[in-house]
Design a protein around this motif. Structure first.
Motif, mmCIF file in Angstrom:
data_model
loop_
_atom_site.group_PDB
_atom_site.id
_atom_site.type_symbol
_atom_site.label_atom_id
_atom_site.label_comp_id
_atom_site.label_asym_id
_atom_site.label_seq_id
_atom_site.Cartn_x
_atom_site.Cartn_y
_atom_site.Cartn_z
ATOM 1 N N GLY A 357 -3.106 3.598 -10.137
ATOM 2 C CA GLY A 357 -1.681 3.511 -10.426
ATOM 3 C C GLY A 357 -0.871 4.690 -9.930
ATOM 4 O O GLY A 357 0.346 4.732 -10.106
ATOM 5 N N MET A 358 -1.532 5.662 -9.266
ATOM 6 C CA MET A 358 -0.780 6.814 -8.771
ATOM 7 C C MET A 358 0.048 6.477 -7.535
ATOM 8 O O MET A 358 1.060 7.123 -7.276
ATOM 9 N N LEU A 359 -0.393 5.483 -6.759
ATOM 10 C CA LEU A 359 0.352 5.045 -5.588
ATOM 11 C C LEU A 359 0.549 3.540 -5.641
ATOM 12 O O LEU A 359 -0.333 2.811 -6.101
ATOM 13 N N THR A 360 1.693 3.070 -5.163
ATOM 14 C CA THR A 360 1.889 1.637 -4.959
ATOM 15 C C THR A 360 1.329 1.268 -3.587
ATOM 16 O O THR A 360 1.110 2.147 -2.739
ATOM 17 N N PRO A 361 1.105 -0.014 -3.327
ATOM 18 C CA PRO A 361 0.657 -0.382 -1.980
ATOM 19 C C PRO A 361 1.610 0.097 -0.884
ATOM 20 O O PRO A 361 1.156 0.548 0.178
ATOM 21 N N SER A 362 2.910 0.034 -1.115
ATOM 22 C CA SER A 362 3.847 0.519 -0.101
ATOM 23 C C SER A 362 3.747 2.034 0.076
ATOM 24 O O SER A 362 3.860 2.545 1.193
ATOM 25 N N GLU A 363 3.536 2.755 -1.012
ATOM 26 C CA GLU A 363 3.341 4.204 -0.885
ATOM 27 C C GLU A 363 2.045 4.514 -0.141
ATOM 28 O O GLU A 363 1.970 5.496 0.607
ATOM 29 N N PHE A 364 1.038 3.690 -0.340
ATOM 30 C CA PHE A 364 -0.209 3.843 0.403
ATOM 31 C C PHE A 364 0.044 3.722 1.896
ATOM 32 O O PHE A 364 -0.442 4.543 2.692
ATOM 33 N N VAL A 365 0.805 2.717 2.297
ATOM 34 C CA VAL A 365 1.144 2.562 3.712
ATOM 35 C C VAL A 365 1.914 3.782 4.208
ATOM 36 O O VAL A 365 1.689 4.282 5.316
ATOM 37 N N ARG A 366 2.788 4.282 3.373
ATOM 38 C CA ARG A 366 3.595 5.443 3.761
ATOM 39 C C ARG A 366 2.706 6.636 4.099
ATOM 40 O O ARG A 366 2.900 7.303 5.108
ATOM 41 N N VAL A 367 1.692 6.905 3.247
ATOM 42 C CA VAL A 367 0.898 8.123 3.432
ATOM 43 C C VAL A 367 -0.311 7.919 4.329
ATOM 44 O O VAL A 367 -0.974 8.904 4.692
ATOM 45 N N THR A 368 -0.611 6.670 4.713
ATOM 46 C CA THR A 368 -1.740 6.450 5.617
ATOM 47 C C THR A 368 -1.311 6.088 7.030
ATOM 48 O O THR A 368 -2.143 6.116 7.944
ATOM 49 N N SER A 369 -0.024 5.735 7.232
ATOM 50 C CA SER A 369 0.393 5.416 8.605
ATOM 51 C C SER A 369 1.873 5.657 8.872
ATOM 52 O O SER A 369 2.227 6.294 9.858
ATOM 53 N N ALA A 370 2.759 5.143 8.016
ATOM 54 C CA ALA A 370 4.186 5.124 8.351
ATOM 55 C C ALA A 370 4.765 6.531 8.511
ATOM 56 O O ALA A 370 5.478 6.819 9.485
ATOM 57 N N ASN A 371 4.472 7.426 7.558
ATOM 58 C CA ASN A 371 5.008 8.781 7.668
ATOM 59 C C ASN A 371 4.488 9.488 8.915
ATOM 60 O O ASN A 371 5.237 10.194 9.607
ATOM 61 N N ALA A 372 3.214 9.310 9.209
ATOM 62 C CA ALA A 372 2.646 9.939 10.401
ATOM 63 C C ALA A 372 3.352 9.448 11.653
ATOM 64 O O ALA A 372 3.691 10.236 12.548
ATOM 65 N N ALA A 373 3.584 8.140 11.725
ATOM 66 C CA ALA A 373 4.254 7.575 12.890
ATOM 67 C C ALA A 373 5.661 8.129 13.035
ATOM 68 O O ALA A 373 6.133 8.400 14.151
ATOM 69 N N GLN A 374 6.356 8.324 11.908
ATOM 70 C CA GLN A 374 7.727 8.822 11.966
ATOM 71 C C GLN A 374 7.767 10.317 12.266
ATOM 72 O O GLN A 374 8.557 10.774 13.105
ATOM 73 N N ILE A 375 6.915 11.101 11.613
ATOM 74 C CA ILE A 375 6.927 12.550 11.818
ATOM 75 C C ILE A 375 6.599 12.898 13.266
ATOM 76 O O ILE A 375 7.186 13.814 13.859
ATOM 77 N N PHE A 376 5.672 12.145 13.870
ATOM 78 C CA PHE A 376 5.213 12.484 15.218
ATOM 79 C C PHE A 376 5.754 11.534 16.289
ATOM 80 O O PHE A 376 5.238 11.472 17.393
ATOM 81 N N ASN A 377 6.803 10.804 15.946
ATOM 82 C CA ASN A 377 7.582 10.037 16.922
ATOM 83 C C ASN A 377 6.780 8.922 17.597
ATOM 84 O O ASN A 377 6.883 8.717 18.797
ATOM 85 N N MET A 378 6.017 8.187 16.776
ATOM 86 C CA MET A 378 5.324 6.995 17.256
ATOM 87 C C MET A 378 5.907 5.715 16.636
ATOM 88 O O MET A 378 5.437 4.620 16.918
ATOM 89 N N TYR A 379 6.888 5.861 15.786
ATOM 90 C CA TYR A 379 7.497 4.752 15.055
ATOM 91 C C TYR A 379 8.665 4.184 15.870
ATOM 92 O O TYR A 379 9.395 4.952 16.473
ATOM 93 N N PRO A 380 8.842 2.854 15.943
ATOM 94 C CA PRO A 380 8.109 1.788 15.237
ATOM 95 C C PRO A 380 6.996 1.151 16.055
ATOM 96 O O PRO A 380 6.566 0.049 15.724
ATOM 97 N N ARG A 381 6.540 1.817 17.104
ATOM 98 C CA ARG A 381 5.363 1.279 17.797
ATOM 99 C C ARG A 381 4.172 1.243 16.845
ATOM 100 O O ARG A 381 3.376 0.295 16.853
ATOM 101 N N LYS A 382 4.039 2.296 16.041
ATOM 102 C CA LYS A 382 2.968 2.408 15.058
ATOM 103 C C LYS A 382 3.580 2.510 13.660
ATOM 104 O O LYS A 382 4.753 2.836 13.497
ATOM 105 N N GLY A 383 2.765 2.257 12.648
ATOM 106 C CA GLY A 383 3.157 2.529 11.270
ATOM 107 C C GLY A 383 3.971 1.459 10.589
ATOM 108 O O GLY A 383 4.455 1.675 9.475
ATOM 109 N N VAL A 384 4.107 0.277 11.198
ATOM 110 C CA VAL A 384 4.903 -0.783 10.572
ATOM 111 C C VAL A 384 4.424 -2.130 11.093
ATOM 112 O O VAL A 384 4.026 -2.259 12.259
#
Length: 463
Positions: A357-384
């Motif tokens: 219960g510490m993370l929601t499924p959407s938060e899981f996506v955020r910390v396993t792919s989406a944030n990385a893609a955005q921070i390192f400029n791979m979004y929206p090719r990756k992370g969504v």
């Protein structure tokens, strides 16, 4: 190749919704309910499962020459293991020797990575400084899709960057629209503590965490953040392992500074008791830097992920076999630093984070792919999961279980820091570039199928 994933729940960082997902070639081409698909399309039944972006591991070391040896996993075996665990992209590190050309090292790593089964991209380490380094940073950003540079504040007499190098490199990164990343440990303090312990006859792996206490990490994190603040550059702190470093990030972010933090799956669930084991091979197997910490630090890291002051999860995947680790049997400073995890990160973070219960499924996506893609400029090719994005997908069975073991893993090295942990929540299928590369335990990785991911600069470059 065309694939239709039917009946699942698509989970992105912002929302979850029921939909089919259609891929054609290496892209997602349609998302919606009851999609039409060609008769010859590969069908994946995702009923009762989630469809999520393939994971991005922001921190791996495949085929790394380090401390007199080379890691057990090369770019094929390491990326293949990642695919088995739902990770479709790795961010590895080009680490030039002091005085070595950054471009020369970069081309060496690109050659090694040509056998990758999953996608890959590189941070390039700045281990020394000269006008040539200044120039080559510009070439890497402009011509080779590099937008992040790594700085080791540890490993004295090897690859440690001094403050002058940090200032010059951070300044250059800002000019280029690139982001500096930092391994935050005070290398001088670590060196002196190591020597003190050896003089006292404390030579086994139990000395490793004593030589790298939380304060050593926190000092370096504070220093890197202060330098970045003065220069006006963003900064990304890799493998944050302790509450004190997290506090430094949180303070800076509360003042509006652009600081990002990365947590390792191992630091989230493993504590420092492993170094006290009477089984010295087991204890040496856990030697990595920063070391595993006491349990209250784990609680702080989870709080950081929930609260948005830690942004990504990674592994620092850097595998060595027992024989390699035994190089330090009489001197803990000679134990090759590194542990595995690229195969297990997604399941460990889901099991410990979402199931608790510490993370929601959407938060899981955020910390396993989406944030990385955005921070390192791979979004929206990756992370969504979106039309036009790469068809790098993981079909996630929240009821599936697996007991992690070195005896059944695809990764090399013969050791697993998560040994014996039963996780609930595993991939049933992984798609990379539209191809099914993992299906219910069967790994179908293909050497050379991985692609280099160019990451554009964040602003107009001034090379």
């Amino acid at each position: 190749m065309t694939t239709i994933i039917r009946g699942g729940t698509v989970v992105n960082a912002d929302r979850a919704f029921r939909a089919d997902v259609l891929t054609d070639g290496d892209k997602i081409v349609a998302i919606g309910e009851k999609l039409d698909a060609p008769a010859n399309a590969t069908l994946i039944d995702a009923s009762g499962q989630y469809v999520m972006p393939g994971g991005i591991d922001t921190h791996t070391h495949m085929q790394l020459p380090f401390m007199g040896t080379v890691t057990a996993d090369d770019f094929f075996t390491g990326t293949a293991a990642g695919l088995a665990g739902g990770t479709t992209t790795i961010m590895d590190f080009v680490i030039p020797n002091p005085q070595q050309s950054l471009l020369e090292a970069y081309h060496t790593w690109r050659g090694w990575a040509a056998k990758s089964a999953g996608d890959y991209t590189f941070h390039v380490a700045v281990t020394w400084w000269s006008d040539k380094v200044h120039e080559e940073m510009g070439v890497l950003v402009r011509d080779h899709g590099v937008n992040s540079f790594k700085h080791f504040m540890a490993y004295k007499n090897a690859i440690m960057a001094d403050d002058e190098t940090l200032v010059r490199s951070f300044t250059r990164a800002l000019e280029l629209g690139a982001i500096p990343t930092v391994h935050a440990e005070n290398g001088e303090l670590v060196f002196q503590l190591q020597q003190d312990l050896l003089r006292k006859g404390i030579t086994g792996p139990s000395a490793h965490p004593l030589s790298r206490p939380p304060e050593v990490e926190a000092e370096a994190a504070n220093r890197a953040i202060a330098i970045a603040n003065v220069l006006g550059t963003p900064v990304y702190i890799v493998h944050v392992s302790c509450a004190e470093s997290l506090d430094a990030i949180a303070r800076a972010r509360a003042k509006g500074q652009r600081v990002y933090g990365e947590a390792l799956a191992g630091h989230l669930v493993i504590d420092d008791s492993v170094y006290q084991s009477a089984d010295l091979e087991f204890a040496r197997g856990h030697v990595m830097s920063p070391p595993f910490r006491s349990k209250h630090h784990q609680a702080a890291l989870w709080q950081g992920l929930r609260g948005g002051n830690l942004h990504t999860t990674a592994t620092d995947h850097c595998t060595f076999c027992a024989e390699q680790k035994a190089a330090g049997q009489d001197d803990f400073t000679k134990i090759p630093n590194g542990c595995g995890g690229v195969e297990d990160r997604m399941s460990v973070v889901w099991d410990a984070g979402v199931n608790s219960g510490m993370l929601t499924p959407s938060e899981f996506v955020r910390v396993t792919s989406a944030n990385a893609a955005q921070i390192f400029n791979m979004y929206p090719r990756k992370g969504v999961v979106a039309v036009g994005a790469d068809a790098d997908l993981v079909v996630w069975d929240p009821e599936g279980t697996r007991t992690i073991s070195a005896s059944t893993q695809f990764a090399k090295g013969g050791f697993n820091v998560f040994e014996g942990r039963t996780v609930k929540g595993i991939p049933s299928h992984t798609l990379h570039a539209g191809n099914v590369v993992f299906a219910r335990g069967e790994l179908r990785a293909v050497p050379g199928a991985g692609r280099h991911v160019d990451r554009p600069a964040f602003t107009k470059t001034h090379a």
